[in-house]
Design a protein around this motif. Structure first.
Motif, PDB file in Angstrom:
ATOM      1  N   THR A   1       1.156  -1.060  -0.305  1.00 40.86           N
ATOM      2  CA  THR A   1       0.404  -0.615  -0.309  1.00 40.86           C
ATOM      3  C   THR A   1       0.448   1.340  -0.048  1.00 40.86           C
ATOM      4  OG1 THR A   1      -1.497   1.225   1.443  1.00 40.86           O
ATOM      5  CG2 THR A   1      -0.216  -0.038   2.448  1.00 40.86           C
ATOM      6  N   LYS A   2       0.354   2.460  -0.864  1.00 43.84           N
ATOM      7  CA  LYS A   2       0.706   3.736  -0.596  1.00 43.84           C
ATOM      8  C   LYS A   2       0.403   4.397  -0.187  1.00 43.84           C
ATOM      9  CE  LYS A   2       3.418   2.823  -4.944  1.00 43.84           C
ATOM     10  NZ  LYS A   2       4.901   2.503  -4.405  1.00 43.84           N
ATOM     11  N   ARG A   3      -0.622   4.199   0.957  1.00 46.52           N
ATOM     12  CA  ARG A   3      -1.334   4.934   1.994  1.00 46.52           C
ATOM     13  C   ARG A   3      -0.851   4.808   3.542  1.00 46.52           C
ATOM     14  NH1 ARG A   3      -5.972   6.239   0.023  1.00 46.52           N
ATOM     15  NH2 ARG A   3      -7.013   8.012   1.254  1.00 46.52           N
ATOM     16  N   LEU A   4      -1.107   6.830   3.474  1.00 48.78           N
ATOM     17  CA  LEU A   4      -0.466   7.045   5.350  1.00 48.78           C
ATOM     18  C   LEU A   4      -1.363   7.347   6.216  1.00 48.78           C
ATOM     19  CD1 LEU A   4       2.572   9.867   3.440  1.00 48.78           C
ATOM     20  CD2 LEU A   4       2.965   7.116   4.226  1.00 48.78           C
ATOM     21  N   ILE A   5      -1.099   7.498   7.389  1.00 50.24           N
ATOM     22  CA  ILE A   5      -2.064   8.053   8.274  1.00 50.24           C
ATOM     23  C   ILE A   5      -1.698   9.304   8.810  1.00 50.24           C
ATOM     24  CG2 ILE A   5      -1.988   6.520   9.183  1.00 50.24           C
ATOM     25  CD1 ILE A   5      -4.917   6.426  10.177  1.00 50.24           C
ATOM     26  N   TYR A   6      -2.553   9.765   8.810  1.00 54.39           N
ATOM     27  CA  TYR A   6      -1.880  11.094  10.676  1.00 54.39           C
ATOM     28  C   TYR A   6      -3.161  10.808  11.608  1.00 54.39           C
ATOM     29  CZ  TYR A   6      -1.904  15.450  13.186  1.00 54.39           C
ATOM     30  OH  TYR A   6      -1.413  15.795  14.092  1.00 54.39           O
ATOM     31  N   ILE A   7      -2.744  10.624  12.739  1.00 61.03           N
ATOM     32  CA  ILE A   7      -3.844  10.458  13.904  1.00 61.03           C
ATOM     33  C   ILE A   7      -4.126  11.907  15.218  1.00 61.03           C
ATOM     34  CG2 ILE A   7      -5.249   9.402  15.301  1.00 61.03           C
ATOM     35  CD1 ILE A   7      -4.377   6.670  14.131  1.00 61.03           C
ATOM     36  N   GLY A   8      -4.399  12.313  15.010  1.00 61.37           N
ATOM     37  CA  GLY A   8      -3.884  13.413  16.200  1.00 61.37           C
ATOM     38  C   GLY A   8      -5.005  15.142  15.975  1.00 61.37           C
ATOM     39  N   ARG A   9      -4.230  15.929  17.106  1.00 59.59           N
ATOM     40  CA  ARG A   9      -5.338  16.929  16.750  1.00 59.59           C
ATOM     41  C   ARG A   9      -4.903  17.808  15.574  1.00 59.59           C
ATOM     42  NH1 ARG A   9      -9.729  19.105  18.553  1.00 59.59           N
ATOM     43  NH2 ARG A   9      -8.823  21.448  19.327  1.00 59.59           N
TER      44      ARG A   9
ATOM     45  N   LYS B   1       4.966  15.808  -7.639  1.00 63.54           N
ATOM     46  CA  LYS B   1       5.904  16.126  -8.241  1.00 63.54           C
ATOM     47  C   LYS B   1       7.359  15.498  -9.146  1.00 63.54           C
ATOM     48  CE  LYS B   1       4.843  21.070  -7.279  1.00 63.54           C
ATOM     49  NZ  LYS B   1       5.748  22.834  -6.500  1.00 63.54           N
ATOM     50  N   ARG B   2       7.119  14.563  -8.257  1.00 55.73           N
ATOM     51  CA  ARG B   2       8.350  13.292  -8.615  1.00 55.73           C
ATOM     52  C   ARG B   2       7.835  12.666  -9.354  1.00 55.73           C
ATOM     53  NH1 ARG B   2      12.630  13.557  -2.919  1.00 55.73           N
ATOM     54  NH2 ARG B   2      13.225  16.133  -3.071  1.00 55.73           N
ATOM     55  N   SER B   3       6.483  12.450  -9.237  1.00 53.08           N
ATOM     56  CA  SER B   3       5.377  11.574 -10.072  1.00 53.08           C
ATOM     57  C   SER B   3       5.659  10.323  -8.602  1.00 53.08           C
ATOM     58  CB  SER B   3       6.164  10.759 -11.310  1.00 53.08           C
ATOM     59  OG  SER B   3       5.349  11.644 -11.957  1.00 53.08           O
ATOM     60  N   VAL B   4       5.865  10.308  -7.467  1.00 46.28           N
ATOM     61  CA  VAL B   4       5.345   9.300  -6.325  1.00 46.28           C
ATOM     62  C   VAL B   4       4.075   9.967  -5.582  1.00 46.28           C
ATOM     63  CG1 VAL B   4       6.712   8.520  -4.043  1.00 46.28           C
ATOM     64  CG2 VAL B   4       7.999   9.091  -6.233  1.00 46.28           C
ATOM     65  N   PHE B   5       3.518   8.712  -5.649  1.00 43.14           N
ATOM     66  CA  PHE B   5       2.282   9.322  -5.533  1.00 43.14           C
ATOM     67  C   PHE B   5       1.780   8.411  -4.342  1.00 43.14           C
ATOM     68  CE2 PHE B   5       2.159   9.574  -9.977  1.00 43.14           C
ATOM     69  CZ  PHE B   5       1.633  11.021  -9.985  1.00 43.14           C
TER      70      PHE B   5
ATOM     71  N   ILE C   1      -6.164  11.294   6.994  1.00 43.70           N
ATOM     72  CA  ILE C   1      -6.336  12.285   8.847  1.00 43.70           C
ATOM     73  C   ILE C   1      -7.076  11.988   9.368  1.00 43.70           C
ATOM     74  CG2 ILE C   1      -6.169  14.397   9.424  1.00 43.70           C
ATOM     75  CD1 ILE C   1      -4.770  15.796   7.235  1.00 43.70           C
ATOM     76  N   ILE C   2      -6.993  11.753  10.854  1.00 44.78           N
ATOM     77  CA  ILE C   2      -8.648  11.596  12.060  1.00 44.78           C
ATOM     78  C   ILE C   2      -8.206  12.450  13.054  1.00 44.78           C
ATOM     79  CG2 ILE C   2      -9.286  10.021  13.518  1.00 44.78           C
ATOM     80  CD1 ILE C   2      -8.418   7.068  11.529  1.00 44.78           C
ATOM     81  N   GLY C   3      -8.839  13.688  13.434  1.00 44.77           N
ATOM     82  CA  GLY C   3      -8.619  14.356  13.401  1.00 44.77           C
ATOM     83  C   GLY C   3      -9.398  15.512  13.405  1.00 44.77           C
ATOM     84  N   ASP C   4      -9.257  16.759  13.700  1.00 44.59           N
ATOM     85  CA  ASP C   4     -10.221  17.422  14.331  1.00 44.59           C
ATOM     86  C   ASP C   4      -9.432  18.484  15.002  1.00 44.59           C
ATOM     87  OD1 ASP C   4     -11.970  19.666  12.765  1.00 44.59           O
ATOM     88  OD2 ASP C   4     -13.753  18.783  14.414  1.00 44.59           O
ATOM     89  N   GLY C   5      -9.485  20.430  13.996  1.00 45.39           N
ATOM     90  CA  GLY C   5      -8.819  20.983  14.998  1.00 45.39           C
ATOM     91  C   GLY C   5      -9.128  22.798  14.472  1.00 45.39           C
ATOM     92  N   GLU C   6      -8.382  23.395  14.986  1.00 45.09           N
ATOM     93  CA  GLU C   6      -9.139  24.564  14.714  1.00 45.09           C
ATOM     94  C   GLU C   6      -8.069  25.086  13.136  1.00 45.09           C
ATOM     95  OE1 GLU C   6      -5.159  25.727  17.488  1.00 45.09           O
ATOM     96  OE2 GLU C   6      -6.817  23.923  17.670  1.00 45.09           O
ATOM     97  N   LYS C   7      -7.098  23.862  12.874  1.00 47.22           N
ATOM     98  CA  LYS C   7      -6.811  24.174  11.584  1.00 47.22           C
ATOM     99  C   LYS C   7      -7.246  23.877  10.315  1.00 47.22           C
ATOM    100  CE  LYS C   7      -1.915  25.552  11.370  1.00 47.22           C
ATOM    101  NZ  LYS C   7      -1.258  26.076  11.153  1.00 47.22           N
TER     102      LYS C   7
ATOM    103  N   ALA D   1      -3.382  21.900  -3.921  1.00 47.92           N
ATOM    104  CA  ALA D   1      -2.270  20.692  -3.882  1.00 47.92           C
ATOM    105  C   ALA D   1      -2.696  19.701  -4.948  1.00 47.92           C
ATOM    106  CB  ALA D   1      -1.426  20.774  -3.400  1.00 47.92           C
ATOM    107  N   GLU D   2      -4.055  19.892  -5.414  1.00 48.07           N
ATOM    108  CA  GLU D   2      -4.465  18.261  -5.654  1.00 48.07           C
ATOM    109  C   GLU D   2      -3.506  17.023  -5.106  1.00 48.07           C
ATOM    110  OE1 GLU D   2      -4.251  19.388  -9.105  1.00 48.07           O
ATOM    111  OE2 GLU D   2      -6.347  20.005  -9.769  1.00 48.07           O
ATOM    112  N   ILE D   3      -3.696  16.803  -3.667  1.00 43.15           N
ATOM    113  CA  ILE D   3      -3.458  15.648  -3.335  1.00 43.15           C
ATOM    114  C   ILE D   3      -4.413  14.925  -2.475  1.00 43.15           C
ATOM    115  CG2 ILE D   3      -0.930  15.990  -3.281  1.00 43.15           C
ATOM    116  CD1 ILE D   3      -1.558  17.418  -0.449  1.00 43.15           C
ATOM    117  N   ASP D   4      -3.984  13.582  -2.210  1.00 38.73           N
ATOM    118  CA  ASP D   4      -5.037  12.564  -2.007  1.00 38.73           C
ATOM    119  C   ASP D   4      -5.199  12.056  -0.661  1.00 38.73           C
ATOM    120  OD1 ASP D   4      -7.313  10.413  -2.080  1.00 38.73           O
ATOM    121  OD2 ASP D   4      -5.786   8.934  -2.751  1.00 38.73           O
ATOM    122  N   VAL D   5      -5.920  13.309   0.043  1.00 38.78           N
ATOM    123  CA  VAL D   5      -5.950  13.468   1.246  1.00 38.78           C
ATOM    124  C   VAL D   5      -7.009  12.997   1.760  1.00 38.78           C
ATOM    125  CG1 VAL D   5      -5.515  14.840   3.623  1.00 38.78           C
ATOM    126  CG2 VAL D   5      -4.177  14.667   1.687  1.00 38.78           C
ATOM    127  N   VAL D   6      -7.711  13.024   3.017  1.00 41.81           N
ATOM    128  CA  VAL D   6      -9.478  12.293   3.137  1.00 41.81           C
ATOM    129  C   VAL D   6      -9.388  12.633   4.147  1.00 41.81           C
ATOM    130  CG1 VAL D   6     -11.092  10.496   3.716  1.00 41.81           C
ATOM    131  CG2 VAL D   6      -9.235  10.155   1.883  1.00 41.81           C
TER     132      VAL D   6
END
Length: 365
Positions: free
Chosen positions: A183-191, A210-214, A219-225, A236-241
């Motif tokens: 898999t080429k999927r990442l995850i972030y968990i936090g505020r 830009k380097r053709s590395v997709f 993203i699991i979390g919520d906050g002011e930002k 940026a047209e990047i794949d983020v959920v």
């Protein structure tokens, strides 16, 4: 006669401590927790899960400076507990009052702290304050082995120190064999707040694109930002959920199954252990002194996680690229990551603490 009661003193209560507090109940007839609970609007559900008695100890003053928690010393003199477990906060006047009161009443007191992990060159005054706290404590319980080493480095005697690895127990861990190594999927968990530095991760993904590395990101979390980050993702047209805030371990674990790495681009703490419990390659920066806690010291670079240069987007991008481009290496790292989690949780924090306490409690029997 002294009651078989454990008194736990905390400035505030943390949800991840609930199981630890409940586990301690099996070793004492009574466990009482004193903390400022009125300041915690989001802790109501967790309060109901605590089997111990909870007493409100309001904080007077600002926790960023000097402050005092009401009612604690009075409680100690009234109930004469068998033992005291207290969070080390040198800014709390009540902390020092507890240490002195315990000495007068001959009550064993166990101070729980992070050591000097964030102070590579502590000033003389801080060294004196730290040593005084240790001397007045029956034992100083360190968050990690690294915390213990930082205390020993300023001359604290090893026999006054113990280690109770700061960790969390995930009710829905993910074992390595269930992971998709390709898999080429990442995850972030936090505020999603200042300090999480999520923009660094989003920028790293943009560079990789830009380097053709997709790669993709959950993203699991919520906050002011969150609005700022969503705007960046669109441009940026990047794949983020964005999944929003999720507190159900099972739901988080299910989402994490499709990810190979857990990235914490800012200053991390227990999030590293959470990533390890999900059989992820934890990716964090390499400056331990800047982290929110000493828990990132559990990472051994390229063995059970990957460290990048703090605030260096190219370094982070290269770390991500390595993980998603080398599935066999990633598999070995996340297998070791999960083993680290198992080692951290194989013996409960309560049992480890009791092994230190029993030496002193036997004298009271």
């Amino acid at each position: 006669m002294r009651s078989n009661e454990l008194l736990i003193i905390q400035p505030l209560l943390a949800g991840y401590r609930v199981s630890f507090f409940n586990d301690l109940s099996q070793f004492f007839d009574k466990v009482t927790i004193m903390a400022d609970i009125k300041e915690q609007k989001d802790f109501g559900a967790s309060l109901k899960k605590i089997s111990a008695d909870i007493l409100h100890a309001p904080i007077l003053g600002e926790r960023t400076k000097l402050y005092y928690q009401q009612g604690i010393v009075k409680k100690i003199f009234k109930c004469r507990p068998k033992s005291i477990f207290i969070a080390a906060d040198f800014r709390a006047i009540s902390f020092w009052a507890v240490l002195v009161s315990s000495k007068v009443l001959r009550i064993p007191v166990f101070t729980h702290g992070q050591g000097l992990y964030d102070k590579p060159n502590p000033k003389l005054l801080y060294k004196i304050i730290f040593k005084a706290a240790v001397i007045l404590s029956s034992r100083y319980i360190c968050y990690t082995d690294f915390s213990k080493r930082t205390a020993e480095a300023i001359g604290v005697q090893s026999n006054k120190l113990a280690v109770m690895n700061n960790t969390i127990v995930n009710s829905s861990p993910i074992t390595p064999e269930t992971k998709n190594v390709k898999t080429k999927r990442l995850i972030y968990i936090g505020r999603l707040r200042e300090g999480s530095n999520l923009e660094l991760l989003l920028e790293a993904m943009k560079i990789l694109k830009k380097r053709s590395v997709f790669c993709s990101l959950d993203i699991i979390g919520d906050g002011e930002k969150i609005k700022e980050y969503k705007s960046y993702v669109r441009k940026a047209e990047i794949d983020v959920v964005f999944h929003g805030a999720i507190f159900d371990d099972e739901v988080i674990s299910e989402i994490s199954k499709s990810a190979v790495a857990g990235v914490y681009p800012g200053d991390a703490g227990l999030s590293i252990v959470h990533y390890m419990s999900l059989s992820l390659v934890p990716i964090a920066h390499n400056d331990i002194t800047k982290h929110m806690g000493p828990e990132p010291s559990y990472i051994k670079n390229m063995i059970n996680g990957i460290l990048f240069e703090r605030n260096n987007v190219i370094s982070l991008a290269e770390s991500i690229d390595y993980v998603i481009s080398n599935p066999s290496s990633a598999k070995e790292i996340f297998e070791n990551s999960y083993i680290t989690y198992q080692n951290l949780t194989s013996i409960s924090m309560a049992e480890i603490l009791m092994s230190s306490m029993n030496e002193f409690l036997k004298d009271q029997s």
